[in-house]
Scaffold this motif. Structure first.
Motif: not given
Length: 156
Positions: A31, A33-34, A65, A68-69, A72
């Motif tokens: 989290d 890092t995100q 993770f 989520r990347l 985006r």
């Protein structure tokens, strides 16, 4: 539990080198890092050579993770998997058959972590080619970027 996530930035590319054990106690590092990735990042390359252990919770966090990347519009690549994490990926891959009953390919959750650089780059180029000029893929459903057919396509 010992876990570190060194981050190096090379222009729009971020290089991560997770080290130690990724589990419930160290999951918050993903989290953090995100949150550290700004809008200028287009790709995250993750060298897994120092990640010596991952449990199911850590793998689930890593998959989230990556999702989520992807949401985006940031590509993710991972390589140099160590034996224990690789065994966990193998086990989970064996639970998800490569095709459904009709022969249609399915994507097992851990397979997004195993795609090679060339395959991911090819998939990204294909997906990018289907987006009209001026549109962004960030936060879009992949099905929404497919070309339109029929009369609505003629109007665009």
């Amino acid at each position: 539990m010992d876990f570190r996530m060194p981050i190096r930035r090379y222009g729009p590319i971020v290089h991560l080198t997770p080290a130690g054990e990724l589990d419930l106690d160290t999951l918050s590092a993903l989290d953090e890092t995100q949150a550290a990735l700004d809008d200028g990042v287009v790709m995250v390359a993750c060298d897994m050579r120092s990640l010596r252990f991952i449990d199911v919770t850590g793998l689930r966090g890593l998959l989230e993770f990556v999702r989520r990347l992807d949401g985006r519009g940031i590509a993710f690549f991972a390589d140099n998997w160590q034996p224990q994490p690789r065994r966990l990926l193998d086990l989970l891959d064996s639970l998800y058959p490569p095709a459904d009953f009709n022969g249609n390919p399915r994507c097992a959750p851990p397979s997004i972590l195993r795609r090679g650089l060339q395959a991911r780059a090819s998939a990204r180029r294909t997906a990018g080619a289907r987006v009209r000029v001026g549109e962004s893929t960030a936060g879009r459903n992949p099905a929404a970027s497919r070309p339109q057919t029929g009369s609505s396509a003629a109007r665009d």
